[in-house]
Design a protein around this motif. Structure first.
Motif, PDB file in Angstrom:
ATOM      1  N   GLN A 117      31.129  39.659  35.045  1.00 52.83           N
ATOM      2  CA  GLN A 117      31.842  38.394  34.995  1.00 52.83           C
ATOM      3  C   GLN A 117      32.698  38.370  33.721  1.00 52.83           C
ATOM      4  N   PRO A 118      34.013  38.106  33.846  1.00 51.08           N
ATOM      5  CA  PRO A 118      34.908  38.204  32.683  1.00 51.08           C
ATOM      6  C   PRO A 118      34.440  37.436  31.457  1.00 51.08           C
ATOM      7  N   ASP A 119      33.982  36.190  31.635  1.00 47.85           N
ATOM      8  CA  ASP A 119      33.614  35.403  30.455  1.00 47.85           C
ATOM      9  C   ASP A 119      32.330  35.895  29.787  1.00 47.85           C
ATOM     10  N   PRO A 131      36.193  39.647  44.382  1.00 47.00           N
ATOM     11  CA  PRO A 131      36.539  39.728  42.959  1.00 47.00           C
ATOM     12  C   PRO A 131      35.804  38.711  42.087  1.00 47.00           C
ATOM     13  N   ASP A 132      35.457  37.549  42.668  1.00 48.40           N
ATOM     14  CA  ASP A 132      34.785  36.521  41.868  1.00 48.40           C
ATOM     15  C   ASP A 132      33.276  36.718  41.792  1.00 48.40           C
ATOM     16  N   LYS A 146      40.263  42.279  40.762  1.00 42.73           N
ATOM     17  CA  LYS A 146      41.405  41.809  41.553  1.00 42.73           C
ATOM     18  C   LYS A 146      41.299  42.181  43.033  1.00 42.73           C
ATOM     19  N   ALA A 147      40.350  43.005  43.386  1.00 39.35           N
ATOM     20  CA  ALA A 147      40.226  43.479  44.766  1.00 39.35           C
ATOM     21  C   ALA A 147      38.785  43.367  45.244  1.00 39.35           C
ATOM     22  N   SER A 148      38.617  43.476  46.545  1.00 43.24           N
ATOM     23  CA  SER A 148      37.273  43.450  47.138  1.00 43.24           C
ATOM     24  C   SER A 148      36.775  44.867  47.377  1.00 43.24           C
ATOM     25  N   HIS A 196      43.828  47.538  45.143  1.00 39.04           N
ATOM     26  CA  HIS A 196      43.650  47.376  46.578  1.00 39.04           C
ATOM     27  C   HIS A 196      42.169  47.372  46.959  1.00 39.04           C
ATOM     28  N   ASP A 197      41.854  46.735  48.079  1.00 34.85           N
ATOM     29  CA  ASP A 197      40.481  46.729  48.582  1.00 34.85           C
ATOM     30  C   ASP A 197      40.034  48.162  48.882  1.00 34.85           C
TER      31      ASP A 197
END
Length: 269
Positions: free
Chosen positions: A47-49, A246-247, A76-78, A201-202
């Motif tokens: 997780q970025p944070d 991505p999240d 940025k991708a799955s 890209h995925d």
């Protein structure tokens, strides 16, 4: 009839009071009195944070710098992880080499290879366990996807990931957990995670491995109790597909899918 209706109303109100009371007891994150766990977005420690030190300054330039660092670490991708259990194999064998695929197991693997080709996703590679039945299954699948690189990894070998609940009636996996558990958890951390920030890209990765490994991976990825792995049955040469967004959200697209096989091909043991 009137007394009966009043009785039902009394029971309903009583049940409602109990459910309401349990909800208050457990808090707002509950349903029907059962606790609901929150999704851990940092389950893969990406997780970025959690990777960038927070900026405490009110300086706008510092905040912009912090946001830029976050952006650089953000996925940025799955990632699509397609896990294939090996085909049916010779259970009577004692050594790994003897526990090779049966004739039916070979047919199952070929059917799955054909199915993967029909799906026609932009696969990146095939990674397989170093056990004989997984090697054979991967080779048969590779016939339908000859352009893909093939790698082996012993970390994906079969084993007992953790002591299951409920316990098995006659098999004793706890005898093997000490030997296998840490390895299978390490395999999960190696292969099941969100895409790195440089991936645009995925991706679609194929893992050819084993029933216990796949079942454990599914429980861990969905943040279900890991010791529930033995409650899941899984077909030979079946397709289990996990998508990692991505999240950090994870969805199970298919589990133990053998619908591409004739009914008389489908086996679990």
């Amino acid at each position: 009839m009137g007394h009966f209706s009043k009785g039902k109303a009394f029971i309903a109100s009583g049940v409602g009071a109990v459910v309401g009371g349990l909800s208050v007891f457990y808090g707002v994150n509950s349903i029907y009195g059962l606790p609901i766990s929150q999704w851990d977005y940092n389950w893969d420690k990406r997780q970025p944070d959690s990777l960038v030190k927070p900026e405490k300054s009110d300086d706008l330039s510092k905040q912009n710098e912090y946001n830029e660092k976050l952006s650089k670490t953000r996925s940025k991708a799955s990632r699509h992880i397609i896990m294939i259990r090996h085909g049916q194999y010779n259970l009577a064998g004692v050594t790994d080499v003897e526990r090779k695929l049966t004739v039916l197991g070979e047919k199952q693997a070929l059917a799955t290879g054909e199915r993967l080709r029909e799906l026609n996703y932009p696969y990146t590679s095939i990674v397989h366990s170093t056990m004989t039945r997984a090697i054979q299954t991967a080779k048969l699948i590779h016939k339908f996807l000859p352009e893909l690189p093939v790698k082996d990894d012993s970390i994906l070998e079969e084993g007992a990931p953790c002591i299951p609940e409920p316990k098995h009636s006659h098999w004793k996996p706890e005898l093997y957990v000490f030997r296998d558990g840490a390895r299978i958890e390490a395999a999960f951390r190696k292969y099941i995670h969100r895409a790195p920030p440089e991936q645009i890209h995925d991706s679609y990765d194929i893992l050819v491995c084993h029933g216990n490994v796949i079942r454990y991976f599914v429980c861990r990825a969905l943040q279900l109790p890991p010791n529930a792995w033995l409650r899941l049955s899984i077909n030979h040469a079946s397709i289990t597909w996990i998508c990692i967004r991505p999240d950090g959200k994870v969805s199970l697209r298919t589990y133990s899918d053998a619908g591409h096989m004739p009914p008389d091909y489908i086996t679990t043991s």
